[in-house]
Design a protein around this motif. Structure first.
Motif, PDB file in Angstrom:
ATOM      1  N   PHE A  77       0.844  -1.193   0.000  1.00  0.00           N
ATOM      2  CA  PHE A  77       0.000   0.000   0.000  1.00  0.00           C
ATOM      3  C   PHE A  77       0.884   1.251   0.000  1.00  0.00           C
ATOM      4  N   LEU A  78       0.381   2.277  -0.648  1.00  0.00           N
ATOM      5  CA  LEU A  78       1.087   3.556  -0.709  1.00  0.00           C
ATOM      6  C   LEU A  78       0.186   4.625  -0.111  1.00  0.00           C
ATOM      7  N   LYS A 113       1.137   0.642 -10.514  1.00  0.00           N
ATOM      8  CA  LYS A 113       2.577   0.583 -10.249  1.00  0.00           C
ATOM      9  C   LYS A 113       2.941  -0.568  -9.310  1.00  0.00           C
ATOM     10  N   MET A 114       4.102  -1.150  -9.560  1.00  0.00           N
ATOM     11  CA  MET A 114       4.674  -2.137  -8.646  1.00  0.00           C
ATOM     12  C   MET A 114       5.471  -1.392  -7.573  1.00  0.00           C
ATOM     13  N   PRO A 115       5.757  -2.030  -6.447  1.00  0.00           N
ATOM     14  CA  PRO A 115       6.506  -1.347  -5.378  1.00  0.00           C
ATOM     15  C   PRO A 115       7.835  -0.757  -5.849  1.00  0.00           C
ATOM     16  N   ASP A 116       8.557  -1.491  -6.699  1.00  0.00           N
ATOM     17  CA  ASP A 116       9.849  -0.976  -7.184  1.00  0.00           C
ATOM     18  C   ASP A 116       9.690   0.273  -8.052  1.00  0.00           C
ATOM     19  N   ASP A 117       8.482   0.487  -8.604  1.00  0.00           N
ATOM     20  CA  ASP A 117       8.245   1.640  -9.478  1.00  0.00           C
ATOM     21  C   ASP A 117       8.099   2.947  -8.711  1.00  0.00           C
ATOM     22  N   VAL A 118       7.948   2.858  -7.399  1.00  0.00           N
ATOM     23  CA  VAL A 118       7.742   4.075  -6.602  1.00  0.00           C
ATOM     24  C   VAL A 118       8.847   4.265  -5.569  1.00  0.00           C
ATOM     25  N   GLY A 120      12.864   5.453  -5.072  1.00  0.00           N
ATOM     26  CA  GLY A 120      13.970   6.166  -5.712  1.00  0.00           C
ATOM     27  C   GLY A 120      13.512   7.482  -6.319  1.00  0.00           C
ATOM     28  N   SER A 121      14.422   8.446  -6.331  1.00  0.00           N
ATOM     29  CA  SER A 121      14.077   9.800  -6.788  1.00  0.00           C
ATOM     30  C   SER A 121      13.640   9.836  -8.244  1.00  0.00           C
ATOM     31  N   GLN A 122      14.320   9.058  -9.113  1.00  0.00           N
ATOM     32  CA  GLN A 122      13.963   9.073 -10.525  1.00  0.00           C
ATOM     33  C   GLN A 122      12.581   8.463 -10.753  1.00  0.00           C
ATOM     34  N   ASN A 123      12.279   7.378 -10.025  1.00  0.00           N
ATOM     35  CA  ASN A 123      10.956   6.764 -10.142  1.00  0.00           C
ATOM     36  C   ASN A 123       9.858   7.691  -9.625  1.00  0.00           C
ATOM     37  N   LEU A 124      10.153   8.435  -8.575  1.00  0.00           N
ATOM     38  CA  LEU A 124       9.170   9.389  -8.062  1.00  0.00           C
ATOM     39  C   LEU A 124       8.919  10.507  -9.072  1.00  0.00           C
TER      40      LEU A 124
END
Length: 200
Positions: A77-78, A113-118, A120-124
Motif C-alpha cells: 500500500f502507498l 505501479k509495482m513497489p519498485d516503481d515508486v 527512488g528519486s527518478q521513479n518518483l
C-alpha cells in the motif's frame, strides 16, 4: 531620274508599344514588391507565445487529502498526500470542480505501479510526470467540453470533408524542457508535490 528614298514600313502603333513597355514593367515590379512587403508585415513575424509561469498566492496550490493506494502486487500500500500547482491564470475552481475525477485518475495511475516503481528519486519523478499528464488530459477535455458550441452535423454540410485523409505529420524533435523541475511544461497543472509519501 531622281530616286525616292525608301520608307520603312512600320505598324501604326509600333512606337507607342515600345514606349509603354518600360512603364508596364515598372508597374509589375511595384505591385510585386508591395505585395511581398505587405505579406511580410502581416504574417512574416514570429508569433510570441505568452510565458507560462507558476500561479502565485496562498490559494494557488490545490491540496488533495491523504489517500491509501493498493499497488499492482495487491500486497503493498502507498499512503500519499499530494498538492497540485497550476499555471498562472488558470482558474483554481476548475480543479475543485473536477476533484472526484482527478482523484479517480490518480488512483488508476498509482494502482498500476509495482513497489519498485515508486522507490527512488527518478521513479518518483516519473510517477509525478505520469500523474500530471493524466490530470492535465482530464482538465483539458473538461475545458474543451465546456467551451464547445452546440453540436453541428458537419458531415451533412460537407460530405467530402473526410473523403481525403490528411498526410501523416512527422513528429517534432523533442525540445529540451525550459523548466526541468516542472512535471509539465504546458499545464494546466505544472507541478505535483508529495506532502507525505509512505509505503506499507
Amino acid at each position: 531620274m531622281s530616286e525616292t528614298p525608301a520608307v520603312e514600313a512600320t505598324e501604326p502603333n509600333g512606337p507607342k508599344k515600345k514606349g509603354k513597355l518600360p512603364v508596364i514593367i515598372a508597374i509589375v515590379v511595384i505591385l510585386f514588391g508591395g505585395g511581398f512587403f505587405g505579406m511580410k508585415m502581416k504574417g512574416g513575424g514570429k508569433k510570441i507565445k505568452p510565458e507560462i509561469k507558476l500561479a502565485g498566492g496562498e490559494k494557488a496550490v490545490v491540496e488533495i487529502e491523504e489517500k491509501l493506494y493498493n499497488l499492482a502486487d495487491r500486497e503493498t500500500f502507498l499512503r500519499v498526500t499530494m498538492a497540485l500547482h497550476p499555471k498562472d491564470g488558470y482558474v483554481v475552481t476548475k480543479i475543485a470542480e473536477q476533484l472526484p475525477a482527478i482523484e479517480d485518475t490518480i488512483l488508476r495511475v498509482v494502482s498500476d505501479k509495482m513497489p519498485d516503481d515508486v522507490v527512488g528519486s527518478q521513479n518518483l519523478k516519473t510517477l509525478k510526470v505520469e500523474i500530471v499528464e493524466a490530470v492535465n488530459k482530464l482538465l483539458q477535455a473538461a475545458d474543451a467540453e465546456h467551451e464547445k458550441e452546440p453540436a453541428k452535423d458537419h458531415k451533412a454540410e460537407d460530405p467530402e470533408k473526410d473523403a481525403h485523409p490528411k498526410a501523416p505529420v512527422k513528429p517534432a524533435k523533442p525540445e529540451k524542457p525550459k523548466h526541468p523541475d516542472w512535471d509539465s511544461q504546458d499545464g494546466p497543472i505544472l507541478k505535483l508535490y508529495f506532502r507525505a509519501f509512505a509505503i506499507q
